[in-house]
Design an enzyme around this catalytic site. Structure first.
Site, PDB file in Angstrom:
ATOM      1  N   LYS A 171      39.405  20.954  47.019  1.00  0.00           N
ATOM      2  CA  LYS A 171      40.555  20.853  46.125  1.00  0.00           C
ATOM      3  C   LYS A 171      41.496  22.047  46.361  1.00  0.00           C
ATOM      4  CE  LYS A 171      42.521  22.169  42.076  1.00  0.00           C
ATOM      5  NZ  LYS A 171      43.787  22.014  42.687  1.00  0.00           N
ATOM      6  N   GLY A 224      40.872  32.717  43.623  1.00  0.00           N
ATOM      7  CA  GLY A 224      41.942  32.523  42.645  1.00  0.00           C
ATOM      8  C   GLY A 224      41.882  33.592  41.587  1.00  0.00           C
ATOM      9  N   SER A 225      42.274  33.216  40.367  1.00  0.00           N
ATOM     10  CA  SER A 225      42.394  34.214  39.303  1.00  0.00           C
ATOM     11  C   SER A 225      41.030  34.541  38.692  1.00  0.00           C
ATOM     12  CB  SER A 225      43.323  33.685  38.215  1.00  0.00           C
ATOM     13  OG  SER A 225      42.744  32.548  37.618  1.00  0.00           O
ATOM     14  N   GLY A 229      37.890  32.058  37.826  1.00  0.00           N
ATOM     15  CA  GLY A 229      36.627  32.481  38.444  1.00  0.00           C
ATOM     16  C   GLY A 229      35.500  32.532  37.430  1.00  0.00           C
ATOM     17  N   GLU A 246      36.163  34.939  44.940  1.00  0.00           N
ATOM     18  CA  GLU A 246      37.071  35.995  45.396  1.00  0.00           C
ATOM     19  C   GLU A 246      38.243  35.978  44.431  1.00  0.00           C
ATOM     20  OE1 GLU A 246      36.438  38.226  47.440  1.00  0.00           O
ATOM     21  OE2 GLU A 246      34.758  37.324  48.513  1.00  0.00           O
ATOM     22  N   CYS A 280      45.814  39.109  47.499  1.00  0.00           N
ATOM     23  CA  CYS A 280      44.831  39.795  46.654  1.00  0.00           C
ATOM     24  C   CYS A 280      44.492  41.164  47.239  1.00  0.00           C
ATOM     25  CB  CYS A 280      43.587  38.950  46.464  1.00  0.00           C
ATOM     26  SG  CYS A 280      42.832  38.470  47.990  1.00  0.00           S
ATOM     27  N   GLN A 327      55.223  32.244  38.304  1.00  0.00           N
ATOM     28  CA  GLN A 327      54.855  33.549  38.862  1.00  0.00           C
ATOM     29  C   GLN A 327      56.034  34.513  38.760  1.00  0.00           C
ATOM     30  OE1 GLN A 327      51.687  34.546  39.981  1.00  0.00           O
ATOM     31  NE2 GLN A 327      52.653  36.555  39.962  1.00  0.00           N
ATOM     32  N   GLU A 379      46.488  42.946  37.584  1.00  0.00           N
ATOM     33  CA  GLU A 379      47.046  42.376  38.812  1.00  0.00           C
ATOM     34  C   GLU A 379      48.339  41.643  38.473  1.00  0.00           C
ATOM     35  OE1 GLU A 379      45.125  38.989  40.819  1.00  0.00           O
ATOM     36  OE2 GLU A 379      45.231  40.205  42.641  1.00  0.00           O
TER      37      GLU A 379
HETATM   38  N1  LIG Z   1      42.513  36.512  44.629  1.00  0.00           N
HETATM   39  C1  LIG Z   1      43.458  35.750  45.080  1.00  0.00           C
HETATM   40  O1  LIG Z   1      43.537  35.561  46.270  1.00  0.00           O
HETATM   41  C2  LIG Z   1      44.382  35.086  44.163  1.00  0.00           C
HETATM   42  C3  LIG Z   1      44.611  35.541  42.894  1.00  0.00           C
HETATM   43  N2  LIG Z   1      45.468  34.893  42.087  1.00  0.00           N
HETATM   44  C4  LIG Z   1      45.721  35.440  40.753  1.00  0.00           C
HETATM   45  O2  LIG Z   1      45.729  34.386  39.837  1.00  0.00           O
HETATM   46  C5  LIG Z   1      46.976  34.321  39.120  1.00  0.00           C
HETATM   47  C6  LIG Z   1      47.293  32.894  38.812  1.00  0.00           C
HETATM   48  O3  LIG Z   1      47.312  32.120  40.003  1.00  0.00           O
HETATM   49  P1  LIG Z   1      46.780  30.624  39.982  1.00  0.00           P
HETATM   50  O4  LIG Z   1      47.025  29.925  41.260  1.00  0.00           O
HETATM   51  O5  LIG Z   1      47.332  29.970  38.786  1.00  0.00           O
HETATM   52  O6  LIG Z   1      45.199  30.874  39.901  1.00  0.00           O
HETATM   53  P2  LIG Z   1      44.096  29.859  39.441  1.00  0.00           P
HETATM   54  O7  LIG Z   1      42.826  30.579  39.328  1.00  0.00           O
HETATM   55  O8  LIG Z   1      44.563  29.091  38.275  1.00  0.00           O
HETATM   56  O9  LIG Z   1      44.059  28.844  40.682  1.00  0.00           O
HETATM   57  C7  LIG Z   1      43.150  28.900  41.753  1.00  0.00           C
HETATM   58  C8  LIG Z   1      42.572  27.512  41.996  1.00  0.00           C
HETATM   59  O10 LIG Z   1      41.742  27.146  40.884  1.00  0.00           O
HETATM   60  C9  LIG Z   1      42.151  25.870  40.399  1.00  0.00           C
HETATM   61  N3  LIG Z   1      41.845  25.721  38.977  1.00  0.00           N
HETATM   62  C10 LIG Z   1      42.642  25.957  37.906  1.00  0.00           C
HETATM   63  N4  LIG Z   1      41.982  25.664  36.757  1.00  0.00           N
HETATM   64  C11 LIG Z   1      40.758  25.221  37.105  1.00  0.00           C
HETATM   65  C12 LIG Z   1      39.622  24.759  36.363  1.00  0.00           C
HETATM   66  N5  LIG Z   1      39.616  24.689  35.036  1.00  0.00           N
HETATM   67  N6  LIG Z   1      38.523  24.400  37.048  1.00  0.00           N
HETATM   68  C13 LIG Z   1      38.492  24.476  38.397  1.00  0.00           C
HETATM   69  N7  LIG Z   1      39.545  24.868  39.140  1.00  0.00           N
HETATM   70  C14 LIG Z   1      40.666  25.256  38.513  1.00  0.00           C
HETATM   71  C15 LIG Z   1      43.629  25.843  40.717  1.00  0.00           C
HETATM   72  O11 LIG Z   1      44.154  24.549  40.632  1.00  0.00           O
HETATM   73  P3  LIG Z   1      45.747  24.257  40.447  1.00  0.00           P
HETATM   74  O12 LIG Z   1      46.479  25.516  40.670  1.00  0.00           O
HETATM   75  O13 LIG Z   1      45.999  23.274  41.490  1.00  0.00           O
HETATM   76  O14 LIG Z   1      45.886  23.703  39.084  1.00  0.00           O
HETATM   77  C16 LIG Z   1      43.635  26.422  42.107  1.00  0.00           C
HETATM   78  O15 LIG Z   1      43.235  25.461  43.059  1.00  0.00           O
HETATM   79  C17 LIG Z   1      47.947  35.018  40.038  1.00  0.00           C
HETATM   80  O16 LIG Z   1      49.025  35.512  39.349  1.00  0.00           O
HETATM   81  C18 LIG Z   1      47.065  36.085  40.634  1.00  0.00           C
HETATM   82  O17 LIG Z   1      46.979  37.179  39.744  1.00  0.00           O
HETATM   83  C19 LIG Z   1      46.089  33.751  42.509  1.00  0.00           C
HETATM   84  C20 LIG Z   1      45.918  33.255  43.759  1.00  0.00           C
HETATM   85  C21 LIG Z   1      45.057  33.911  44.700  1.00  0.00           C
HETATM   86  O1  LIG Z   2      45.000  40.345  53.382  1.00  0.00           O
HETATM   87  C1  LIG Z   2      44.557  39.345  53.929  1.00  0.00           C
HETATM   88  O2  LIG Z   2      44.628  39.207  55.163  1.00  0.00           O
HETATM   89  C2  LIG Z   2      43.894  38.258  53.144  1.00  0.00           C
HETATM   90  C3  LIG Z   2      44.319  38.258  51.719  1.00  0.00           C
HETATM   91  C4  LIG Z   2      43.736  37.171  50.929  1.00  0.00           C
HETATM   92  O3  LIG Z   2      42.795  36.558  51.307  1.00  0.00           O
HETATM   93  C5  LIG Z   2      44.308  36.817  49.629  1.00  0.00           C
HETATM   94  O4  LIG Z   2      45.323  37.380  49.232  1.00  0.00           O
HETATM   95  O5  LIG Z   2      43.768  35.894  48.984  1.00  0.00           O
END
Ligand SMILES: NC(=O)C1=CN([C@@H]2O[C@H](COP(=O)(O)OP(=O)(O)OC[C@H]3O[C@@H](n4cnc5c(N)ncnc54)[C@H](OP(=O)(O)O)[C@@H]3O)[C@@H](O)[C@H]2O)C=CC1
Ligand SMILES: O=C(O)CCC(=O)C(=O)O
Length: 477
Positions: A171, A224-225, A229, A246, A280, A327, A379
């Protein structure tokens, strides 16, 4: 417009679709992508479960060939896929093409790893008994990916899952389905049997949630967030399922008095602002010692003046748009918070207009920040960076480690003593000396400590730890 459909049990399905919008030009619809339901997700899980026995026993050469073909096709189409990535996420074209190349390299790497699967033969402590230790595929893997690396993160989860014999329900983030659809299409045409890789695009609250609730998903790998997580963790414990997270970072870069100023400025500008700060591994805390502080701030500010913020596809753009309106609002809110907290806005802070309508924000630098301010602790995930003063190396290291996160950390110094000490004492999973905190190699472990990560490392040969389970077999001779 054609609908790019979900792949479930080897069939392309789905008539309900969501628009994928270009953040550099919100008038442009990149494509229509299927909006999967909870039932689609359950069907995909059932297909992956049915495909697992045969795929987990498939020959390693078959897996190698499919992964290699995929890596080759991604590389051959790097310019087209790079442009697609830039259009859906807003990364500049060179950054996006670089990410596509990285995805290709990841598939090539795991094509090789499929051939290197090995176990151990160990003598028993009892006479006439032999022991074999082997790694077996885990089962059905749920892959949930974020929007900021639309092709590299899916690649570094899908490639090892397949190499080690698992089946997948994938997904991608709803904001960036196009690159995910493209790699699933490539893998499907490369010869994956039906049901081995299932794609369910759609909302996290629907598709992701259905995955979390299923007892038939044996492992979930998530990026993700922190909030999501934690949900993945709680649901996985309920099902006694393996999981890997992560999440965020608030990565420090220490700049010492003896640093090469140019090296420090280039590393800080790259870490904080490239990819619009949406990594990240981005560094959003620059911890600078007194002797170089003013020179460094002046040089970094000069550098920021030269960075062009514009349409991701335009030649000469250094920083593309923020990924979406939500964002952008988060970034603006944090800029206001920084001002109220008493940090000095040294550069940027404004939303700007360009020829095409998009979510453009100036690179923003705060100085005179403290490590206790929210802009230094939370963050932001945008091009917003704070400079924090430190009296010496010891104080800088203490500030660097004073954070709930621990993904990456950097130091700019010409001192071998301080570089060595920092590598040993930084509480981060990845440490960079005279390099940006972001932009990692594809063949070595990736991950962090504290609130940034949970579970085994991703990437490189360390990925086997998550995607396999160990079996110990005893035989009487
Ligand atoms: N560590 C990293 O690499 C990242 C960190 N972030 C952080 O997260 C914040 C928000 O970003 P965002 O993309 O909204 O992060 P999310 O954690 O919401 O999204 C990451 C993934 O999880 C999915 N998701 C959302 N809700 C659920 C749920 N209840 N059960 C299972 N999966 C779910 C999302 O789906 P969908 O979005 O399709 O609804 C997406 O595919 C950013 O501002 C940043 O701080 C974001 C991206 C990457
Ligand atoms: O810095 C990178 O090359 C990877 C970063 C990453 O995986 C992320 O932002 O989710």
């Amino acid at each position: 417009m054609t609908i790019y459909q979900n792949l479930i049990a080897g069939e392309w399905v789905g008539t309900d679709a969501t628009k994928n919008i270009n953040p550099s030009d919100t008038n442009e619809v990149v494509g229509l992508y299927a909006n999967g339901s909870a039932e689609d997700t359950r069907n995909a899980i059932a297909a992956a479960k049915a495909a697992f026995p045969a795929w987990s026993r498939s020959g390693i050469w078959e897996r190698h060939v499919i992964l290699k073909k995929t890596g080759d096709e991604i590389m051959a189409r790097k310019d087209e896929l790079g442009a697609l990535l830039a259009r859906e996420e807003g990364k500049t074209l060179p950054e996006a093409t670089g990410e596509v190349i990285r995805a290709s390299q990841i598939f090539e790497f795991f094509a090789g790893e499929a051939l290197r699967l090995a176990g151990e033969v160990i003598p028993s402590v009892r006479p006439n008994i032999g022991i074999e230790i082997t790694r077996e595929a885990l089962g059905v893997i749920g892959i949930i990916t974020p929007w900021n690396f639309p092709i590299a993160i899916p690649a570094w989860k899908i490639a090892p899952a397949l190499a080690y014999g698992n089946t997948i329900v994938f997904k991608p983030a709803e904001l960036v389905p196009a690159c995910s659809w493209a790699i699933v299409d490539i893998l499907n045409r490369a010869g994956l049997p039906k049901g081995v890789l299932n794609l369910v695009m759609g909302k996290g609250s629907v598709v992701g949630q259905a995955m979390l609730e299923s007892p038939d998903v044996h492992g979930i790998t998530f990026t993700g967030s922190t909030g999501t997580g934690r949900r993945v963790a709680a649901a996985s414990i309920e099902h006694n399922r393996k999981f890997q997270l992560e999440m965020g970072g608030k990565n420090p870069m220490v700049v010492l008095d003896d640093a090469d100023l140019n090296v420090a400025v280039e590393a800080a500008a790259n870490s904080g602002f490239f990819s619009t700060g949406q990594r990240c591994t981005a560094s959003s805390r620059l911890i600078v010692t007194e002797g170089i502080h003013d020179k460094f701030v002046a040089a970094l500010t000069e550098k920021l003046k030269t960075l062009v913020v514009d349409n991701a596809l335009k030649a000469g753009t250094h920083i593309g748009p923020v990924v979406d309106e939500r964002q952008l609002k988060t970034d603006i809110d944090y800029i206001e918070i920084g001002k109220k907290e008493g940090a000095k806005l040294a550069f940027g802070g404004e939303v700007i207009s360009r020829e095409t309508p998009g979510f453009y924000l100036q690179p923003t630098l705060f100085t005179e920040a403290t490590n206790q301010m929210r802009i230094s602790r939370e963050e932001i995930f945008g091009p917003v960076v704070s400079v924090i003063r430190a009296k010496d190396y010891d104080e800088a290291l203490a500030i660097a480690n004073d954070t709930p996160f621990g993904l990456s950390a950097g130091i700019a110094t010409t001192s071998l003593k301080h570089a060595t000490h920092f590598k040993r004492n930084s509480e981060a999973g990845m440490v960079m000396v005279n390099l940006p905190t972001a932009g990692v190699d594809f063949h070595v472990p990736f991950g962090g400590r504290k609130g940034s990560s949970y579970g085994p490392r991703e990437q490189g040969k360390y990925a086997a730890e998550f995607y396999t389970t160990v079996k110990t077999a005893y035989t009487l001779a």
